[in-house]
Each structure stands twice: as structure tokens, then as C-alpha cells.
Design an enzyme around this catalytic site. Structure first.
Site, PDB file in Angstrom:
ATOM      1  N   HIS A   1       0.914  -0.740   0.166  1.00 18.09           N
ATOM      2  CA  HIS A   1      -0.045   0.210   0.056  1.00 18.09           C
ATOM      3  C   HIS A   1       1.262   1.287   0.192  1.00 18.09           C
ATOM      4  O   HIS A   1       1.303   1.453  -0.889  1.00 18.09           O
ATOM      5  CB  HIS A   1      -1.051  -0.138   1.210  1.00 18.09           C
TER       6      HIS A   1
ATOM      7  N   HIS B   1      -1.887  -2.710  -9.542  1.00 15.71           N
ATOM      8  CA  HIS B   1      -3.068  -1.574  -8.651  1.00 15.71           C
ATOM      9  C   HIS B   1      -4.310  -3.021  -8.334  1.00 15.71           C
ATOM     10  O   HIS B   1      -4.645  -3.899  -9.514  1.00 15.71           O
ATOM     11  CB  HIS B   1      -3.465  -0.630  -8.857  1.00 15.71           C
TER      12      HIS B   1
ATOM     13  N   ASP C   1       2.203   5.732  -6.734  1.00 14.16           N
ATOM     14  CA  ASP C   1       3.774   5.645  -6.636  1.00 14.16           C
ATOM     15  C   ASP C   1       5.228   5.960  -7.008  1.00 14.16           C
ATOM     16  O   ASP C   1       6.392   5.375  -6.317  1.00 14.16           O
ATOM     17  CB  ASP C   1       3.667   4.451  -5.196  1.00 14.16           C
TER      18      ASP C   1
HETATM   19  N1  ACO Z   1       4.995  -7.191  -9.937  1.00 19.00           N
HETATM   20  C1  ACO Z   1       5.428  -7.922 -10.394  1.00 19.00           C
HETATM   21  N2  ACO Z   1       3.581  -9.185 -10.190  1.00 19.00           N
HETATM   22  C2  ACO Z   1       3.036  -8.232 -10.291  1.00 19.00           C
HETATM   23  C3  ACO Z   1       3.308  -6.522  -9.690  1.00 19.00           C
HETATM   24  C4  ACO Z   1       4.201  -6.570  -9.411  1.00 19.00           C
HETATM   25  N3  ACO Z   1       4.409  -5.094  -8.865  1.00 19.00           N
HETATM   26  N4  ACO Z   1       1.837  -6.916  -9.118  1.00 19.00           N
HETATM   27  C5  ACO Z   1       1.044  -7.913  -9.275  1.00 19.00           C
HETATM   28  N5  ACO Z   1       1.556  -9.138 -10.681  1.00 19.00           N
HETATM   29  C6  ACO Z   1       1.003 -10.229 -10.287  1.00 19.00           C
HETATM   30  C7  ACO Z   1       1.129 -11.463  -9.293  1.00 19.00           C
HETATM   31  O1  ACO Z   1       2.066 -12.523  -8.503  1.00 19.00           O
HETATM   32  C8  ACO Z   1      -0.476 -11.633 -10.353  1.00 19.00           C
HETATM   33  O2  ACO Z   1       0.148 -12.482 -10.632  1.00 19.00           O
HETATM   34  P1  ACO Z   1      -0.466 -14.501 -11.506  1.00 19.00           P
HETATM   35  O3  ACO Z   1      -2.108 -14.367 -11.207  1.00 19.00           O
HETATM   36  O4  ACO Z   1       0.357 -14.532 -12.252  1.00 19.00           O
HETATM   37  O5  ACO Z   1      -0.613 -15.500  -9.906  1.00 19.00           O
HETATM   38  C9  ACO Z   1      -1.153 -10.391 -10.729  1.00 19.00           C
HETATM   39  O6  ACO Z   1      -0.456  -9.820 -11.033  1.00 19.00           O
HETATM   40  C10 ACO Z   1      -2.118 -10.261  -9.961  1.00 19.00           C
HETATM   41  O7  ACO Z   1      -1.562 -10.024  -9.179  1.00 19.00           O
HETATM   42  P2  ACO Z   1      -2.455 -10.207  -7.342  1.00 19.00           P
HETATM   43  O8  ACO Z   1      -0.606  -9.257  -6.632  1.00 19.00           O
HETATM   44  O9  ACO Z   1      -3.157 -10.882  -7.548  1.00 19.00           O
HETATM   45  O10 ACO Z   1      -3.234  -8.498  -7.592  1.00 19.00           O
HETATM   46  P3  ACO Z   1      -3.854  -7.528  -6.631  1.00 19.00           P
HETATM   47  O11 ACO Z   1      -4.910  -6.532  -6.755  1.00 19.00           O
HETATM   48  O12 ACO Z   1      -4.336  -8.631  -4.813  1.00 19.00           O
HETATM   49  O13 ACO Z   1      -3.072  -6.639  -5.650  1.00 19.00           O
HETATM   50  C11 ACO Z   1      -0.521  -4.915  -5.428  1.00 19.00           C
HETATM   51  C12 ACO Z   1      -2.091  -5.434  -6.272  1.00 19.00           C
HETATM   52  C13 ACO Z   1      -0.704  -5.207  -3.636  1.00 19.00           C
HETATM   53  C14 ACO Z   1      -0.746  -3.565  -5.695  1.00 19.00           C
HETATM   54  C15 ACO Z   1       0.348  -5.425  -6.094  1.00 19.00           C
HETATM   55  O14 ACO Z   1       0.160  -5.307  -7.489  1.00 19.00           O
HETATM   56  C16 ACO Z   1       1.685  -4.923  -5.825  1.00 19.00           C
HETATM   57  O15 ACO Z   1       1.606  -6.015  -5.034  1.00 19.00           O
HETATM   58  N6  ACO Z   1       2.835  -4.440  -6.498  1.00 19.00           N
HETATM   59  C17 ACO Z   1       3.489  -3.572  -6.024  1.00 19.00           C
HETATM   60  C18 ACO Z   1       3.374  -2.670  -4.531  1.00 19.00           C
HETATM   61  C19 ACO Z   1       2.719  -1.613  -5.226  1.00 19.00           C
HETATM   62  O16 ACO Z   1       3.254  -0.842  -5.740  1.00 19.00           O
HETATM   63  N7  ACO Z   1       1.418  -1.250  -3.937  1.00 19.00           N
HETATM   64  C20 ACO Z   1       1.047   0.716  -3.957  1.00 19.00           C
HETATM   65  C21 ACO Z   1      -0.167  -0.431  -4.800  1.00 19.00           C
HETATM   66  S1  ACO Z   1      -1.104   1.420  -5.149  1.00 19.00           S
HETATM   67  C22 ACO Z   1      -1.000   2.034  -2.870  1.00 19.00           C
HETATM   68  O17 ACO Z   1      -1.906   1.806  -2.240  1.00 19.00           O
HETATM   69  C23 ACO Z   1      -1.245   3.908  -3.004  1.00 19.00           C
END
Ligand code: ACO
Length: 432
Positions: free
Chosen positions: A267, A308, A366
Site C-alpha cells: 500500500h 493496482h 507511487d
Molecule cells: N510485479 C510483478 N507481478 C505483479 C505485480 C508487480 N508489481 N503486481 C501484481 N503482479 C502479478 C501477481 O503476481 C499476479 O500474478 P498471477 O496472476 O500470475 O498470480 C497478478 O499480477 C495479479 O496480482 P495480485 O497480487 O493478485 O493483485 P492484487 O490486486 O491482489 O494486488 C497490488 C495489487 C498489491 C498493488 C500488487 O499489484 C502489488 O503488490 N504491487 C506492488 C506494490 C505496490 O506498488 N503497491 C502500491 C499500490 S498503490 C497504493 O496502495 C497507493
């Protein structure tokens, strides 16, 4: 608004029930599932709230497929261009743009409540100099519940308003105190003749022994970042504030819970993590190696600042911040910022990669914000604190909306229990 109905049938018993759909002003309808438990004796199961609207709200609307973000109906792009953070704060909390007189009154209420009780300042002495500022922020904000007893009747609208002014006015002061504590420099008192962001920068960077002029470019950049971070509907930290607040707890305690939720790297902690990641990548030649790591299921590494839960298209805030990076860096004479160059290159590579295309992973708010924070000399460990200051406005707006709803209920999810069945206590001698 119950024009659409759905039927749920238990295929074993044939029992049916009708579920009514409710339509909002924008976005998908929601199904009222109250009958599911009553008629069928089952709960719904939705870990991570992937498909659950937890509340009704009039504050912020996101269309994640189209990359749309509206605060009280106004596109964030227009607010970023024409408004300022305190006007946006008024809008989010009160629902309407203020008249000139309303804005002046609101700004005065914030600007003249910036000092904190001296006892709160002494709390900082109890923290190690290297304590993470988010730990100090959440601890000291929760401690505000031990002060200000004159205005904690959450059912009194005037008390709620005083609370809103106090927390928005004082959280920059607490953040600056956390920063000064970590540097060993003396705390600098707030300046009520400065606007919100200039005051924050002054408390961060001035010292008693010399004059300090706030750079207006830095103050303007911060104000814009704060507008973009001010609210984002039912994200993890806002939902945490709502859940904690739904018990009727002291609102400072609820905001402190939100700060704790924001801290995580999935987050608000992502802004700090993005800069750490860019520094770790170092140069453009290493990008393919790190992109490969991000795609490897056996590696915990993720491309921070990418992806996201709601946006499956460009995050409109990221688009604004990316453009802002060019302008701010140019104005500060830092156009050749190597981290920004690296971030642009990384974005380009990821957006062409099948893995990111398939999963609709785009840069989020971010990905670029840390580059601007760094350019205006905010240290990396304070990035998430900056986010918390801005998001306090959204937390307050949502808390107010929830508490003033006469139908408010304590938030209490149910579960699918998967533990042991009932069993009798085993004496020590009988344990295998
Ligand atoms: N890098 C690589 N792979 C990713 C990333 C990433 N940043 N984000 C998602 N994925 C992949 C997951 O591994 C998953 O792959 P799969 O389908 O093969 O298992 C797929 O994309 C879907 O991702 P989820 O994690 O299931 O999506 P969710 O909606 O639960 O998570 C989140 C969203 C937490 C933002 C995630 O994208 C992440 O961890 N990103 C990096 C951290 C980040 O930038 N957070 C800030 C968010 S904005 C905010 O809060 C202000």
C-alpha cells in the site's frame, strides 16, 4: 434504487431467493446479499474483498478500466490543475467546493491549529533516533486520544468538525517532529503565516541558527502530490479507519490504525520501496534481470509501484505525476535525474512485456512520487509519512461519512472456519 433483481437457487434443495441490486450514480450495481444467509444459511466468501462493496459512499469514484478518478464528482486532473490541497480537503470532507468565505474560514481553522501539546513533543524522546517515522507517527497520533478531551463526542457534529481541523492541522507538525528527532536537530515550531505545504517544508528543513526560505517550487510540488494522494475510496487504510471507527473508538485511534495499514509495502509503503528498488537496479543494463525476477513465481521480488487492485489501465495519478516529474526536475535544475531516467526506461520495458500486458499491470501513483520527494529533499524514510499526511483528509472524510450515517453498524466480517472440529482437552501425558 432497486430496479434489478437476481435469483439465487440452491441446486440441491431447489430453494430460491431473490436478491435485489442497488444502483449507484456511477459504476457497477451491487447485490444486496442479506437474504443469502437468512434463506440459505450460508455466508458469502470473498477474501481480499475482490468483489465486495463494504459500504455506500458519496466521496470518491474510481473506474479502474478507464483510469478515471473523481473526488465528489470532480476529475482529479481538473483539481490537480486548478485547485489546491486545502480546497480539495474541504471538498472531500464537505461534499461541495467552498465559497471564498467558506474556504477562508476552513484554511484559518487549519492554519491556526498547527501547534501540538508540548507533552506530545516529549513522547519523541522515548523513540530511538533510528525509529521508522511511520512507527512514531502512528504512536503519537494514537496518543492524541489522550489529549483533546473537549471534543471527542463522535455523535456531536461540532466535535467531529473540531477533530477534523485538529488532525489535519497537527499531523504535519507531528511528522516534522518525527523527522527532526531522526536527525537530532531541534524541533521547529509551525508557522501560521505559511500555507500548508510551505509550513511543512519549513518545519522539516529550517534550523534555529539561520534563515530558511521555502522553495515555492517544492511547496507547489508537494501540494499537488497531496491532492493526488488525498483519497482513493475504500483502499486498505481507509477501510481500516472505517472498521476501527465503526466500534465508536476515539477518532485519533482510528486514524492511527489507518496509518499502520498504510505503512505496508503493498500500500503506501510502496513509494519508499520504489526508490529502494530503483537504487538496487542501479543502471538500465540491469532492468531485464529485475523484470525477470518480478516475473519469477519462485522469487518474492515485485516491481514496486506497478499494479493496482482497481486500476487495470493507467492510474490517472501516475500520469499526472510522471508529467510533473519533468516540470519539477526542470524547475529545480535537475532534468538529468538518473533515477527518473531509470524509472522511465523500466516503465517502457515493463509495458512492452507480455507478463505485464496480460495482467494489466501499469505504474501506480507511487511509481514516480518518490522521485519528486527526493528532488525536494524529503528523505526516503519519510515518503510514506508524506502519503499519510495527505491521506488523513480522505480518512477523515470517510470516518465522518460513516459516523454521521444513522444506519452505521459495527464492521464484523464472518469466516469460513477450517480449523479442527470440537475435541476434548488432552492431558500432558496423553499428547503425542
Ligand atoms: N510485479 C510483478 N507481478 C505483479 C505485480 C508487480 N508489481 N503486481 C501484481 N503482479 C502479478 C501477481 O503476481 C499476479 O500474478 P498471477 O496472476 O500470475 O498470480 C497478478 O499480477 C495479479 O496480482 P495480485 O497480487 O493478485 O493483485 P492484487 O490486486 O491482489 O494486488 C497490488 C495489487 C498489491 C498493488 C500488487 O499489484 C502489488 O503488490 N504491487 C506492488 C506494490 C505496490 O506498488 N503497491 C502500491 C499500490 S498503490 C497504493 O496502495 C497507493
Amino acid at each position: 434504487m432497486t430496479d434489478k433483481k437476481y435469483e439465487l437457487t440452491n441446486l440441491s434443495s431447489g430453494k430460491k431467493s431473490i436478491l435485489e441490486a442497488r444502483s449507484g450514480t456511477l459504476g457497477p450495481d451491487v447485490l444486496n446479499i442479506a437474504n443469502v444467509t437468512r434463506d440459505h444459511g450460508v455466508f458469502t466468501f470473498d477474501p481480499g474483498f475482490m468483489a465486495t462493496a463494504a459500504c455506500e459512499s458519496k466521496i470518491t469514484y474510481i473506474d479502474g478500466d478507464e483510469g478515471v478518478l473523481l473526488y465528489r464528482g470532480y476529475p482529479v486532473e481538473q483539481l490537480a490543475e486548478k485547485s489546491n490541497f486545502l480546497e480539495v480537503a474541504y471538498l472531500l470532507i464537505n461534499g461541495q467546493l467552498p465559497s471564498a468565505a467558506q474556504l477562508a474560514e476552513f484554511v484559518h481553522a487549519i492554519q491556526y491549529h498547527t501547534m501540538i501539546n508540548e507533552s506530545l513533543l516529549r513522547f519523541f524522546n522515548g523513540f530511538q533516533y533510528n525509529a521508522h517515522p511511520m512507527a512514531m507517527l502512528s504512536g503519537v497520533v494514537a496518543s492524541m486520544a489522550a489529549f483533546y478531551h473537549d471534543s471527542t463526542d463522535i455523535h456531536n457534529p461540532r466535535h467531529r468538525e473540531i477533530f477534523a481541523h485538529r488532525i489535519i492541522a497537527k499531523i504535519p507538525t507531528i511528522a516534522a517532529a518525527a523527522y527532526k528527532h531522526s536527525t537530532g536537530q531541534p524541533f521547529m515550531y509551525p508557522r501560521n503565516d505559511h500555507d500548508y505545504c510551505a509550513n511543512l517544508l519549513n518545519m522539516f528543513f529550517s534550523v534555529p541558527c539561520e534563515n530558511y526560505q521555502v522553495d515555492p517550487v517544492a511547496a507547489q510540488a508537494l501540494d499537488l502530490l497531496f491532492i493526488l494522494h488525498a483519497d482513493h475510496e475504500q483502499n486498505a487504510s481507509t477501510s481500516t479507519v472505517r472498521l476501527a471507527g465503526s466500534t465508536g473508538t476515539n477518532p485519533y485511534a482510528a486514524i492511527s490504525a489507518g496509518i499502520s495499514a498504510l505503512w505496508g509495502p503493498a500500500h503506501g509503503g510502496a513509494n519508499e520501496a520504489v526508490l529502494a528498488m530503483l537504487e538496487q537496479i542501479g543502471t538500465a543494463e540491469n532492468i531485464p534481470k529485475f523484470v525477470a525476477k518480478a516475473k519469477d513465481k519462485n522469487d518474492n521480488f515485485k516491481l514496486m509501484g506497478f499494479g493496482h487492485r482497481v486500476y487495470k489501465n493507467r492510474d490517472p495519478r501516475a500520469t499526472i505525476i510522471r508529467a510533473m516529474c519533468h516540470k519539477v526536475l526542470a524547475k529545480l535544475g535537475k532534468s538529468d535525474n538518473p533515477l527518473f531516467e531509470l524509472a522511465l526506461r523500466l516503465e517502457e520495458v515493463a509495458l512492452k512485456d507480455e507478463y505485464f500486458i496480460e495482467r494489466k499491470l501499469y505504474p501506480n501513483v507511487d511509481f514516480y512520487s518518490g522521485i519528486i520527494y527526493s528532488a525536494i529533499k524529503i528523505p526516503q524514510s519519510m515518503f510514506t509519512v508524506m502519503f499519510a499526511i495527505a491521506r488523513t483528509v480522505g480518512w477523515v472524510a470517510h470516518w465522518q461519512e460513516m459516523i454521521s450515517d444513522p444506519g452505521m453498524k459495527i464492521g464484523r466480517p464472518r469466516q469460513l472456519y477450517a480449523g479442527p472440529e470440537r475435541r476434548d482437552y488432552a492431558e500432558m501425558s496423553n499428547r503425542g
